[in-house]
Design an enzyme around this catalytic site. Structure first.
Site, mmCIF file in Angstrom:
data_model
loop_
_atom_site.group_PDB
_atom_site.id
_atom_site.type_symbol
_atom_site.label_atom_id
_atom_site.label_comp_id
_atom_site.label_asym_id
_atom_site.label_seq_id
_atom_site.Cartn_x
_atom_site.Cartn_y
_atom_site.Cartn_z
ATOM 1 N N ASP A 253 0.830 -1.201 0.000
ATOM 2 C CA ASP A 253 0.000 0.000 0.000
ATOM 3 C C ASP A 253 0.863 1.250 0.000
ATOM 4 O O ASP A 253 0.450 2.295 -0.476
ATOM 5 C CB ASP A 253 -0.952 -0.002 1.194
ATOM 6 C CG ASP A 253 -2.055 -1.019 0.956
ATOM 7 O OD1 ASP A 253 -1.845 -2.208 1.285
ATOM 8 O OD2 ASP A 253 -3.092 -0.647 0.382
HETATM 9 O O1 MRU Z 1 -7.709 -3.076 2.810
HETATM 10 P P1 MRU Z 1 -7.429 -3.471 1.393
HETATM 11 O O2 MRU Z 1 -8.194 -4.652 0.929
HETATM 12 O O3 MRU Z 1 -7.531 -2.286 0.456
HETATM 13 O O4 MRU Z 1 -5.894 -3.887 1.417
HETATM 14 C C1 MRU Z 1 -5.268 -4.266 0.217
HETATM 15 C C2 MRU Z 1 -3.854 -4.661 0.382
HETATM 16 O O5 MRU Z 1 -3.300 -4.631 1.441
HETATM 17 C C3 MRU Z 1 -3.125 -5.027 -0.879
HETATM 18 O O6 MRU Z 1 -2.131 -5.964 -0.601
HETATM 19 C C4 MRU Z 1 -2.477 -3.778 -1.485
HETATM 20 O O7 MRU Z 1 -3.383 -2.727 -1.569
HETATM 21 C C5 MRU Z 1 -1.930 -4.057 -2.847
HETATM 22 S S1 MRU Z 1 -3.190 -4.374 -4.046
HETATM 23 C C6 MRU Z 1 -2.415 -4.603 -5.533
#
Ligand code: MRU
EC number: 5.3.1.23
Length: 371
Positions: A253
């Site tokens: 993220d």
């Molecule tokens: O809370 P989320 O479902 O948005 O978290 C997503 C993640 O942690 C993913 O691993 C990250 O955003 C990468 S998506 C290509």
């Protein structure tokens, strides 16, 4: 322009003037799309996890605003007024979720595009058109970028694990077509390994409490006929001890300038486990997930989500399972320190450690921007 299906699942369905988002809260039992008419709809869709995953959040937000301005009637203002309008909406969209940097990165780039357009024309329509074009390019570029990540990742793992003909990979959360415009980052690496007949098996964690692994990644793996096994988050250590996994590949993220990486809660535990068992732990993420403005992961704001996600089933949407009155700590992400990461796979190549056992991400990004 319509989004490309790529034979994979499509979370974002866009054509000029209209946007639908696959309601990921309902998967895998129901496939339904929500109409997104403007930035307000998108803000709620992001906050409420209709769409999630760092790249998908950024693209959905940008496209929602593209749809809003495409359908805007009677905007009575100059090109500079149009810039102010878009900047205000972009800042509002960025406030939806704090940890993933991709949306903030997209907003910065889009602000530059519209400011440039305003310097060349006095009509608001030119600015809105420049915004729409730039948002659409973000959608198109993401799939190509993910395919490049898949291919660099598969080559990197082939080198790291040169005595294996086929490998098994563990992944966490959902980083596939549902989390991006298509194909995926870490799951893109798994897709490429499978296409290149290098994949023995993919293991995906449940990814509690929101179950992105059991609901979404498992869904994508089954959809693509990739040999795959679901494990409980708490099963990862035993899986590694049994020698059943050769590499761990996760998304990101936000990656700080030193390589510290924020990703779904539980990623840090997997990194510790992988290092303990001498298994390469790698991050797959586009350059838009890198935040050079922060020197380390300590500066990353970690989103805390509703206690309901833990107290109830189905990430808070189902019935209560936890004792009433218990207090809850529910961070959505954690930060894995760079020293536990073997490489960061991007669409421009793999960032590996220098002789001093550290990542030089600034230098990599600088060189990549010239390629
Ligand atoms: O809370 P989320 O479902 O948005 O978290 C997503 C993640 O942690 C993913 O691993 C990250 O955003 C990468 S998506 C290509």
């Amino acid at each position: 322009m319509a989004t490309e299906a790529n034979n994979t699942l499509q979370s974002i369905c866009y054509k000029r003037g209209s946007l639908q988002l696959l309601d990921q809260r309902k998967l895998p039992l129901e496939t339904s799309y929500l109409d997104i008419r403007d930035a307000t709809d998108a803000w709620h869709a992001i906050k409420d996890m209709v769409v999630r995953g760092a790249p998908a959040i950024a693209i959905a937000a940008a496209l929602s605003l593209a749809v809003e301005v495409f359908n805007l009637e009677g905007f009575d203002g100059t090109s500079n007024d149009a810039v102010s309008y878009l900047i205000m909406k972009l800042e509002y969209l960025v406030s939806s979720r704090p940890t993933a940097v991709n949306l903030a990165d997209a907003a910065t780039k889009l602000k530059e595009v519209v400011s440039k357009a305003a310097s060349k024309a006095s009509e608001a329509t030119s600015v809105f058109q420049a915004f729409i074009d730039a948002a659409e390019i973000m959608l198109e570029d993401d799939v190509a970028s993910n395919k490049a990540i898949g291919s660099y990742g598969a080559s990197f793992l082939r080198l790291q694990l040169n005595n294996f003909k086929k490998i098994s990979v563990l992944t966490h959360c959902n980083t596939g077509s549902l989390a991006t415009a298509g194909y995926g980052t870490a799951l893109g690496v798994i897709r490429t390994l499978h296409t290149e007949k290098m994949l023995e098996r993919a293991f995906c964690t449940e990814t509690r409490p929101f179950n992105q692994g059991s609901r979404l990644t498992a869904f994508e793996l089954v959809h693509d006929n990739i040999p795959a096994t679901l494990i409980a988050d708490s099963g990862a250590a035993a899986l590694m001890k049994d020698g059943r996994v050769n590499a761990v590949v996760v998304g990101a993220d936000r990656v700080a300038a030193n390589g510290d990486t924020a990703n779904k809660i539980g990623t840090y535990s997997l990194a510790i486990l992988a290092n303990y068992h001498n298994i390469p732990f790698v991050v797959a993420a586009p350059l838009t997930s890198i935040d050079l403005s922060i020197s380390s992961g300590q500066e990353i704001i970690i989103e805390e989500r509703s206690p309901k996600e833990l107290l109830n089933t189905r990430g808070g949407l189902g019935e209560q399972v936890a004792a009433s009155g218990i207090s809850v700590w529910n961070p959505a992400f954690d930060v894995t320190p760079a020293n536990l990461i073997a490489g960061i796979i991007t669409e421009k190549g793999v960032i590996t450690k220098t002789d001093s056992d550290a990542f030089d991400i600034k230098d990599f990004v600088h060189k990549a921007s010239k390629k």
